[in-house]
Design a protein around this motif. Sequence first.
Motif, PDB file in Angstrom:
ATOM      1  N   GLY A 186       0.805  -1.212   0.000  1.00  4.89           N
ATOM      2  CA  GLY A 186       0.000   0.000   0.000  1.00  4.89           C
ATOM      3  C   GLY A 186       0.834   1.256   0.000  1.00  4.89           C
ATOM      4  O   GLY A 186       0.472   2.259  -0.618  1.00  4.89           O
ATOM      5  N   GLN A 187       1.980   1.221   0.680  1.00  4.12           N
ATOM      6  CA  GLN A 187       2.827   2.403   0.750  1.00  4.12           C
ATOM      7  C   GLN A 187       3.465   2.753  -0.591  1.00  4.12           C
ATOM      8  O   GLN A 187       3.961   3.873  -0.759  1.00  4.12           O
ATOM      9  CB  GLN A 187       3.916   2.195   1.811  1.00  4.12           C
ATOM     10  CG  GLN A 187       3.385   2.278   3.233  1.00  4.12           C
ATOM     11  CD  GLN A 187       4.458   1.996   4.268  1.00  4.12           C
ATOM     12  OE1 GLN A 187       5.430   1.283   4.006  1.00  4.12           O
ATOM     13  NE2 GLN A 187       4.283   2.525   5.466  1.00  4.12           N
ATOM     14  N   VAL A 188       3.448   1.811  -1.524  1.00  2.32           N
ATOM     15  CA  VAL A 188       3.927   2.109  -2.881  1.00  2.32           C
ATOM     16  C   VAL A 188       3.016   3.140  -3.532  1.00  2.32           C
ATOM     17  O   VAL A 188       3.451   3.978  -4.328  1.00  2.32           O
ATOM     18  CB  VAL A 188       3.968   0.816  -3.728  1.00  2.32           C
ATOM     19  CG1 VAL A 188       4.303   1.138  -5.176  1.00  2.32           C
ATOM     20  CG2 VAL A 188       4.973  -0.167  -3.156  1.00  2.32           C
ATOM     21  N   SER A 189       1.739   3.109  -3.172  1.00  6.93           N
ATOM     22  CA  SER A 189       0.723   3.873  -3.881  1.00  6.93           C
ATOM     23  C   SER A 189       0.927   5.377  -3.798  1.00  6.93           C
ATOM     24  O   SER A 189       0.807   6.087  -4.801  1.00  6.93           O
ATOM     25  CB  SER A 189      -0.667   3.507  -3.339  1.00  6.93           C
ATOM     26  OG  SER A 189      -1.658   4.296  -3.932  1.00  6.93           O
ATOM     27  N   ILE A 190       1.225   5.900  -2.607  1.00  6.88           N
ATOM     28  CA  ILE A 190       1.245   7.352  -2.422  1.00  6.88           C
ATOM     29  C   ILE A 190       2.327   8.037  -3.266  1.00  6.88           C
ATOM     30  O   ILE A 190       2.019   8.947  -4.041  1.00  6.88           O
ATOM     31  CB  ILE A 190       1.387   7.695  -0.925  1.00  6.88           C
ATOM     32  CG1 ILE A 190       0.118   7.268  -0.179  1.00  6.88           C
ATOM     33  CG2 ILE A 190       1.642   9.183  -0.732  1.00  6.88           C
ATOM     34  CD1 ILE A 190       0.183   7.473   1.312  1.00  6.88           C
ATOM     35  N   PRO A 191       3.607   7.646  -3.172  1.00  5.65           N
ATOM     36  CA  PRO A 191       4.596   8.312  -4.038  1.00  5.65           C
ATOM     37  C   PRO A 191       4.340   8.067  -5.523  1.00  5.65           C
ATOM     38  O   PRO A 191       4.621   8.932  -6.356  1.00  5.65           O
ATOM     39  CB  PRO A 191       5.931   7.699  -3.590  1.00  5.65           C
ATOM     40  CG  PRO A 191       5.571   6.449  -2.874  1.00  5.65           C
ATOM     41  CD  PRO A 191       4.233   6.672  -2.267  1.00  5.65           C
ATOM     42  N   LEU A 192       3.798   6.900  -5.842  1.00  6.09           N
ATOM     43  CA  LEU A 192       3.527   6.600  -7.246  1.00  6.09           C
ATOM     44  C   LEU A 192       2.395   7.475  -7.781  1.00  6.09           C
ATOM     45  O   LEU A 192       2.439   7.921  -8.941  1.00  6.09           O
ATOM     46  CB  LEU A 192       3.176   5.125  -7.401  1.00  6.09           C
ATOM     47  CG  LEU A 192       3.302   4.521  -8.806  1.00  6.09           C
ATOM     48  CD1 LEU A 192       4.688   4.758  -9.378  1.00  6.09           C
ATOM     49  CD2 LEU A 192       2.996   3.028  -8.768  1.00  6.09           C
ATOM     50  N   LEU A 193       1.376   7.731  -6.952  1.00 15.08           N
ATOM     51  CA  LEU A 193       0.296   8.639  -7.342  1.00 15.08           C
ATOM     52  C   LEU A 193       0.841  10.033  -7.636  1.00 15.08           C
ATOM     53  O   LEU A 193       0.472  10.663  -8.634  1.00 15.08           O
ATOM     54  CB  LEU A 193      -0.754   8.716  -6.231  1.00 15.08           C
ATOM     55  CG  LEU A 193      -1.732   7.552  -6.089  1.00 15.08           C
ATOM     56  CD1 LEU A 193      -2.494   7.663  -4.767  1.00 15.08           C
ATOM     57  CD2 LEU A 193      -2.709   7.517  -7.249  1.00 15.08           C
ATOM     58  N   LEU A 194       1.717  10.512  -6.776  1.00 16.49           N
ATOM     59  CA  LEU A 194       2.289  11.851  -6.953  1.00 16.49           C
ATOM     60  C   LEU A 194       3.201  11.905  -8.176  1.00 16.49           C
ATOM     61  O   LEU A 194       3.176  12.868  -8.947  1.00 16.49           O
ATOM     62  CB  LEU A 194       3.058  12.255  -5.698  1.00 16.49           C
ATOM     63  CG  LEU A 194       2.206  12.466  -4.442  1.00 16.49           C
ATOM     64  CD1 LEU A 194       3.100  12.611  -3.217  1.00 16.49           C
ATOM     65  CD2 LEU A 194       1.308  13.681  -4.601  1.00 16.49           C
TER      66      LEU A 194
END
Length: 295
Positions: A186-194
């Motif tokens: 799940g923590q992959v998602s935030i920087p990847l979204l940005l």
Amino acid sequence: MLEAIFRIIGIIFPVFACAGLGTYYGWRFRPDMSVVNKLNMEIFAPFLVFWALMDKPFDFSGYWGLAVGGVAVVLGSGLLLLPIALALKINLKTFLPPMMFNNSGNMGIPLILFAFGEDLLQAAVVLFIIEMLLHFTLGLYLLDHKTNPLKLLKMPMIIAAIAGLILSSLHVTLPAPLANTLKLLGQVSIPLLLFSLGVRLLDVSLKDWKIGVFGAIAGPAAGLICALALLPFLDLTPIETGVLLVFAALPPAVLNVLVAEQYQQEPVRVASIVMLGNLGSLIIIPATLWFALKL
């Protein structure tokens, strides 16, 4: 004063630095982000939603005020700007969706996380789910008047949200190895979204800069007016009030561009509104954080 400024810079810097890196990388190498975005929307982001709901016992009754506020911000922004758009003879299908459906995923979750701490991650996820549900129901209906809400049940994000809510309400505790795996994914998602947001902004045009500048101001202004008008009627803690204000001030979601392309609803103009709205957030978000963090 100086301490407050450094705190706000510390909050917004990681968000805009990740997006800026995406813009630079996209400008330099022009990568095809379609596979990455698909992975994020179907795997990493759903895991983030599921883990956030499972990490601590989730009590929706504790977030009902925030949920009502989120719905009011989305719907109220459209209602407030409807007569203005009619008076200015702006195409409603082009203008209203970006004003209503904000960047609660790409920017909202990281901002709330950095500003208010991991304890408020569930609150950020609640607002994200509300915005996403309204976007894929009311938002699509605004464009074609024949959306099928049952299609939502096939979306990995919705499946993850439902599963997380059910298991959390039953007080199911995941084994530590499984919970840590879900958290890591799940923590992959935030920087990847940005990062994806930064790459995506390269594809838009400044051709319709006037409506873009107007939208960059009108969208957050309408959202904040709705939030502030409703606050006396909501039983929110000061920190939840801050979360709602940050949500209300978020710029348009990049997803608006993808939807406009799908429905051929002036995608270039929508892209200008989205890009200038996100650029305008460089001023609007710090100002909102300044106020929200003093509550």
